[in-house]
Enzyme design. Structure first.
Site, short mmCIF file in Angstrom:
data_model
loop_
_atom_site.label_atom_id
_atom_site.label_comp_id
_atom_site.label_asym_id
_atom_site.label_seq_id
_atom_site.Cartn_x
_atom_site.Cartn_y
_atom_site.Cartn_z
N CYS A 1 20.01 54.28 31.04
CA CYS A 1 20.22 54.92 32.35
C CYS A 1 18.94 55.65 32.73
O CYS A 1 18.39 56.40 31.89
CB CYS A 1 21.37 55.93 32.26
SG CYS A 1 21.43 57.08 33.64
N ALA B 1 36.59 30.95 59.06
CA ALA B 1 36.00 32.16 59.67
C ALA B 1 34.85 31.81 60.61
O ALA B 1 34.68 32.45 61.66
CB ALA B 1 35.52 33.10 58.57
N HIS C 1 34.88 48.40 47.46
CA HIS C 1 34.91 47.96 46.07
C HIS C 1 33.52 47.96 45.44
O HIS C 1 33.31 47.33 44.40
CB HIS C 1 35.53 46.56 45.96
CG HIS C 1 36.99 46.54 46.29
ND1 HIS C 1 37.67 45.38 46.60
CD2 HIS C 1 37.90 47.54 46.37
CE1 HIS C 1 38.94 45.68 46.85
NE2 HIS C 1 39.10 46.98 46.73
N ASN D 1 34.33 43.01 49.85
CA ASN D 1 33.34 42.15 49.21
C ASN D 1 32.21 42.99 48.61
O ASN D 1 31.87 44.06 49.10
CB ASN D 1 32.75 41.16 50.22
CG ASN D 1 33.82 40.25 50.81
OD1 ASN D 1 34.89 40.10 50.21
ND2 ASN D 1 33.57 39.71 51.99
N CYS E 1 19.97 59.66 32.35
CA CYS E 1 20.31 60.32 31.07
C CYS E 1 19.88 59.50 29.87
O CYS E 1 20.03 59.94 28.73
CB CYS E 1 21.82 60.58 31.01
SG CYS E 1 22.81 59.10 30.72
N GLU F 1 44.42 30.43 56.40
CA GLU F 1 45.84 30.06 56.28
C GLU F 1 46.67 31.34 56.20
O GLU F 1 46.11 32.43 56.08
CB GLU F 1 46.05 29.22 55.03
CG GLU F 1 45.57 29.90 53.77
CD GLU F 1 45.44 28.93 52.59
OE1 GLU F 1 45.34 27.71 52.81
OE2 GLU F 1 45.41 29.43 51.45
N TYR G 1 28.69 39.41 36.36
CA TYR G 1 28.14 39.98 37.61
C TYR G 1 26.69 39.55 37.84
O TYR G 1 26.25 39.40 38.98
CB TYR G 1 28.32 41.51 37.63
CG TYR G 1 29.76 41.86 37.87
CD1 TYR G 1 30.59 42.27 36.83
CD2 TYR G 1 30.32 41.69 39.14
CE1 TYR G 1 31.94 42.54 37.06
CE2 TYR G 1 31.66 41.94 39.36
CZ TYR G 1 32.47 42.36 38.32
OH TYR G 1 33.81 42.59 38.56
N CYS H 1 26.80 59.24 32.77
CA CYS H 1 26.53 60.45 33.59
C CYS H 1 26.84 60.25 35.06
O CYS H 1 26.70 61.18 35.86
CB CYS H 1 25.06 60.88 33.40
SG CYS H 1 23.89 59.80 34.29
#
Ligand code: BV8
Length: 231
Positions: free
Chosen positions: A133, A216, A106, A89, A136, A200, A53, A117
């Site tokens: 975090c 698009a 998502h 997305n 916490c 498509e 990510y 937490c």
């Protein structure tokens, strides 16, 4: 005036250089979905998941919205009725194109979540498994992204919008992931007019009243201009 509800998928960001998932060379041919987009994968190897990510967050930061994102922002601005955009997305290209109402079912690359937490905060450019975090202190930091086997966000709100729409449009999505793939069936059952815009045919093409085929950045601006011409 008519209410338009739009669902977008990876195809709308493809021409901004962000990978799709299931096209040739797509993300799921480079990574094992089970390893990087499931809670078990994260529990097994949080570093691999954060690397995955972090790379996509960097790509999204370096990408720019394209003419399709811009056209949908124009539709929201100039359409006399309500426009609700739901996206699968996790990039922020709709927002950077000026879209004001975006439901990220998502999750988002710009979000961070504590697996311990449940705290949410703005994700830094790079996230690491041992980041504490801010609430916490636990080293249970994860991207605020909905993985396979997890419940997408805002499902009740999304259902309300779909069944009360006059027009439902699915743009750049292969229709292979549920529950998003089921939205067109909900729209049909509620008597909502449906249209698909895609490069498509998709798994669900037969379920739409109309289709516009092409990239698009071509078909979305044309579709928006036509709609606004009828406003
Ligand atoms: C849930 C975030 C239950 C991560 C994503 C069988 C086994 C196991 C699971 C299931 C199963 N059957 C159903 C399921 C459930 C599963 C699912 O649907 N699996 C599929 C694979 C069968 N779904 C889930 O797990 C969902 N959760 O069911 O929870 C539950 C119930 C109660 C309580 C708790 C839980 C959660 C799904 C969400 C997973 N997360 N994303 C990330 O992004 O890393 S989904 C993932 O696929 C993507 O993120 C994306 O959002 C989504 C859909 O992909 P698309 O956007 O459609 O992209 P794709 O590449 O597929 O297609 C691109 C399209 O663009 C193509 O049509 C192409 O033609 C077009 N295109 C390309 N270029 C262009 C273009 N169009 C226009 N112009 C272009 N230039």
């Amino acid at each position: 005036m008519r209410k338009i509800v739009i669902l977008t998928g990876a195809g709308i960001s493809a021409e901004s250089g962000l990978g799709t998932f299931r096209d040739a060379g797509g993300l799921w041919s480079q990574y094992d979905l089970e390893e990087v987009a499931t809670p078990d994968g994260f529990a097994r190897n949080p570093t691999l998941v954060h690397d995955f990510y972090n790379a996509r967050r960097a790509n999204a930061l370096n990408a720019s919205p394209n003419a399709a994102h811009a056209a949908l922002a124009r539709l929201e601005r100039d359409w006399p009725g309500e426009v609700v955009l739901i996206t699968q997305n996790i990039d922020d290209l709709h927002e950077r194109a000026g879209q004001r109402r975006v439901i990220h079912m998502h999750g988002e690359l710009t979000g961070a979540l504590c697996a311990e937490c449940g705290a949410h905060w703005q994700a830094p450019p790079e996230m690491h498994a041992d980041d504490p975090c801010p609430e916490c202190g636990a080293a249970a930091t994860r991207p605020d992204i909905v993985w396979f086997g997890e419940m997408p966000y805002d499902m009740d709100l999304i259902e309300k919008h779909i069944v009360s729409a006059d027009l439902f449009a699915a743009i750049g999505t292969s229709g292979q992931v549920f529950p998003a793939a089921g939205f067109v069936m909900q729209a049909n059952a509620a008597g909502v007019e449906t249209v698909e815009l895609n490069l498509e045919p998709s798994e669900l093409s037969g379920m739409f009243d109309a289709r516009h085929e092409g990239p698009a950045t071509d078909v979305v601006p044309t579709w928006v201009s036509h709609l606004l011409g009828t406003a």
